[in-house]
Design an enzyme around this catalytic site. Sequence first.
Site, PDB file in Angstrom:
ATOM      1  N   HIS A  30      18.721   1.889  24.832  1.00 13.83           N
ATOM      2  CA  HIS A  30      18.917   1.029  23.263  1.00 13.83           C
ATOM      3  C   HIS A  30      19.859   1.590  22.858  1.00 13.83           C
ATOM      4  O   HIS A  30      20.958   0.796  21.305  1.00 13.83           O
ATOM      5  CB  HIS A  30      17.261   1.481  22.997  1.00 13.83           C
ATOM      6  CG  HIS A  30      16.349   0.382  23.136  1.00 13.83           C
ATOM      7  ND1 HIS A  30      16.567  -0.446  23.686  1.00 13.83           N
ATOM      8  CD2 HIS A  30      15.175   1.095  24.219  1.00 13.83           C
ATOM      9  CE1 HIS A  30      15.100  -1.121  24.002  1.00 13.83           C
ATOM     10  NE2 HIS A  30      14.723  -0.032  24.536  1.00 13.83           N
TER      11      HIS A  30
ATOM     12  N   LYS B 187       0.732   3.233  -7.383  1.00 14.11           N
ATOM     13  CA  LYS B 187       0.136   1.883  -7.874  1.00 14.11           C
ATOM     14  C   LYS B 187      -1.457   3.003  -8.587  1.00 14.11           C
ATOM     15  O   LYS B 187      -1.723   3.061 -10.241  1.00 14.11           O
ATOM     16  CB  LYS B 187      -0.624   0.537  -7.572  1.00 14.11           C
ATOM     17  CG  LYS B 187       0.387  -0.523  -7.018  1.00 14.11           C
ATOM     18  CD  LYS B 187       0.035  -1.382  -6.210  1.00 14.11           C
ATOM     19  CE  LYS B 187      -1.492  -1.408  -5.450  1.00 14.11           C
ATOM     20  NZ  LYS B 187      -0.128  -1.052  -4.008  1.00 14.11           N
TER      21      LYS B 187
ATOM     22  N   PRO C  14       0.736  -1.506  -0.012  1.00 16.31           N
ATOM     23  CA  PRO C  14      -0.072   0.046   0.287  1.00 16.31           C
ATOM     24  C   PRO C  14       0.617   1.288  -0.033  1.00 16.31           C
ATOM     25  O   PRO C  14       1.628   1.335   0.797  1.00 16.31           O
ATOM     26  CB  PRO C  14      -0.633  -0.036   1.102  1.00 16.31           C
ATOM     27  CG  PRO C  14      -0.542  -1.841   1.760  1.00 16.31           C
ATOM     28  CD  PRO C  14       0.325  -1.589   1.136  1.00 16.31           C
TER      29      PRO C  14
ATOM     30  N   HIS D 210      15.877   3.823  30.396  1.00 17.05           N
ATOM     31  CA  HIS D 210      15.311   2.166  28.915  1.00 17.05           C
ATOM     32  C   HIS D 210      15.769   2.917  27.672  1.00 17.05           C
ATOM     33  O   HIS D 210      16.802   2.223  27.244  1.00 17.05           O
ATOM     34  CB  HIS D 210      14.208   2.146  29.360  1.00 17.05           C
ATOM     35  CG  HIS D 210      13.687   1.700  28.398  1.00 17.05           C
ATOM     36  ND1 HIS D 210      12.694  -0.040  28.762  1.00 17.05           N
ATOM     37  CD2 HIS D 210      12.858   1.322  26.941  1.00 17.05           C
ATOM     38  CE1 HIS D 210      12.631  -0.316  27.950  1.00 17.05           C
ATOM     39  NE2 HIS D 210      13.102   0.342  26.664  1.00 17.05           N
ATOM     40  N   GLU D 211      15.804   4.177  27.112  1.00 15.02           N
ATOM     41  CA  GLU D 211      15.658   4.439  25.774  1.00 15.02           C
ATOM     42  C   GLU D 211      17.528   4.363  26.163  1.00 15.02           C
ATOM     43  O   GLU D 211      17.962   4.194  24.567  1.00 15.02           O
ATOM     44  CB  GLU D 211      15.249   5.729  25.586  1.00 15.02           C
ATOM     45  CG  GLU D 211      13.736   5.918  25.529  1.00 15.02           C
ATOM     46  CD  GLU D 211      13.400   4.887  25.237  1.00 15.02           C
ATOM     47  OE1 GLU D 211      13.452   4.308  23.861  1.00 15.02           O
ATOM     48  OE2 GLU D 211      11.972   4.449  25.498  1.00 15.02           O
TER      49      GLU D 211
ATOM     50  N   ASP E  45       9.307  -4.483  23.626  1.00 12.68           N
ATOM     51  CA  ASP E  45      10.457  -4.721  23.085  1.00 12.68           C
ATOM     52  C   ASP E  45      10.962  -6.046  23.416  1.00 12.68           C
ATOM     53  O   ASP E  45      11.659  -7.589  21.799  1.00 12.68           O
ATOM     54  CB  ASP E  45      11.540  -4.773  23.932  1.00 12.68           C
ATOM     55  CG  ASP E  45      11.419  -2.796  24.076  1.00 12.68           C
ATOM     56  OD1 ASP E  45      11.221  -2.430  22.573  1.00 12.68           O
ATOM     57  OD2 ASP E  45      12.219  -2.038  24.743  1.00 12.68           O
TER      58      ASP E  45
END
Length: 637
Positions: free
Chosen positions: A424, A204, A200, A420-421, A496
């Site tokens: 990562h 098209k 999508p 937490h971030e 996660d």
Amino acid sequence: MARFFRIASWFALVAVAVIFLQQSMQRQEHKRPENIGWLMQQVDQGAVESLTVYPKGIAEARLKNDTTRTTYVVTMPADEQTYMAKVIAKVPNVEVKQPSISDVWMSGILTLLIGGLLILGFWVFVVRQSQNTGSQALSFGRSRARRLPETAPKVTFDDVAGVDEAKAELMEVVEFLKNPRKFQALGARIPKGVLLLGPPGCGKTLLARAIAGEAGVPFFHMSGSEFVEMFVGVGASRVRDLFEQAKANRPCIVFIDEIDAVGRQRFAGLGGGHDEREQTLNQLLVEMDGFEPNSRVVLIAATNRPDVLDPALLRPGRFDRRIQVDNPDLKGRVAILKVHVKGKPLADDVDLELLARRTPGFSGADLSNLANEAALLAARRDRDKISMADLEDSVERVVAGPEKKSRIVSEREKKVLAQHEVGHAVLAQLLPHADPVHKVSILQRGMALGYTLQLPTEDRYIMSRSELLDRITVFLGGRVSEEVAFQEISTGAADDLKKATEIARHMVTDFGMSETLGPVSLGRKYEQPFLGRDIMEDRNYSEQVASAIDREVSTIIQDCYERAKSLLTESNEKVRAVVSVLLERETLSGDEIRAIMRGEQLPPFVEREPEWKPRPATPNAEAGKKPPLAGEQPQPA
């Protein structure tokens, strides 16, 4: 028939008008009503000059020496003969009117004419209602295809970017319609059908609009769902009517969007053999390549589910060409961005190639939305031009949703989010095969309380085992960072863990990356074309192999977890430094994170302009106070 009704109605209206005009013009004298007592008094005094008696007991009298020439109308009582003898004896001119044949005829004709008009009007109403009902019943089975008007705004191939191969294939079809002799001289024939495949938003439908603007032939378009109705046979009737219209206007192009709504594989086990959708598909197959030739009518269809289409629909002779329209690469994204920023004022710092590098995996629709969001942000910030900051913020809006800076988060939860971030982000910088960090924020966007945005440096279509393991490790970095810092874990890592487990299971069952089970593919998924979703999975392995799969997935997750814990423990000082700055600034770019990890000092903090501004306060200093009531003295400040 309609013309006859109109003429008859006009004649009837004229006749009625003439009759009423004649009746109103018969007498123009001034008339005055009186009673029988007044008339007998005037008769006794000899003041009556003449008296005319009409049928139904109506008498009109004129008086002597009356300069106004007034006619007095008197209604005679039931025993009028008693009064008539006295009147005749004393009034010199008495005239008794008998009913005339013309009056009788006129009254009868008027009655019949009015009654006839009422009956005729009712009959016309009934006939028209039946005709409308019949036309609606007949049009129920007609095609809902719309023909693109010649005066409509046209989209050309110049407005389409990032799909050069698909454009070349479709431009050949357009050239064949414009100049068929060039191809017919070599014995070539025009493709009967072109199927556009792709996810999508990849363009098209935009390609179909470009074909309509470039071909110069009649263009009919409709959706696949418009064929299917509740009643059996209606869809097939609409297919026949569609191709009859196309043959009457050939050469022409017919575009069916979302053809999977009608072209799904027949008899999927649900719906029975006489399903309306199947009858519609059968008729479509016959019209595309049946017993009768169907030349110079090109059918173009689009779908994002080619796997559910019927094999008979996909064979050559029906859809001769299947064109894959994928998401654009780097070069295509640059070209698409140039198309969508055309007409938009850009600042000097805008770099479309850099923006294209930061948007891997974006479709054409995503890039169009990105350019529009950037324009809206610039207008919201009262700018005259769109800056690079607006475009970068719009990338985050498209990926994660709008920013929610107004939500109040406690200091404790903010520290957990930052830890937490940063887990990562630091792992993404330390692992060799992980995508580099672009931005880290503890401001909520969409459903996420915080986010770490990683962007690959190039477009990739395959991934190695090392890259997958590094990706799992980065996903686990948030939970590990919380555990190392607080000796406690929270629910923030739920998504996660889900993504990490999915990658690990795919590595074992689909990619053959398990050292214990070896290079095998385990499990078969059956897709139901009628439903369009996976409804069952065939476990073509034993219970012992299933247990081995679970153990292998758990081993991969546990190894990555221990690896993440070891790296974050060794880099604890770097993690603390990044967390401290993140809590202060709430958002950090990838370059700032890398600078902090190298021990460099960041430049002074400049607060980023928000995505939205609060409504400006009213100039009145007392605007925030309630106005005093009538007679009440305002309170001192």
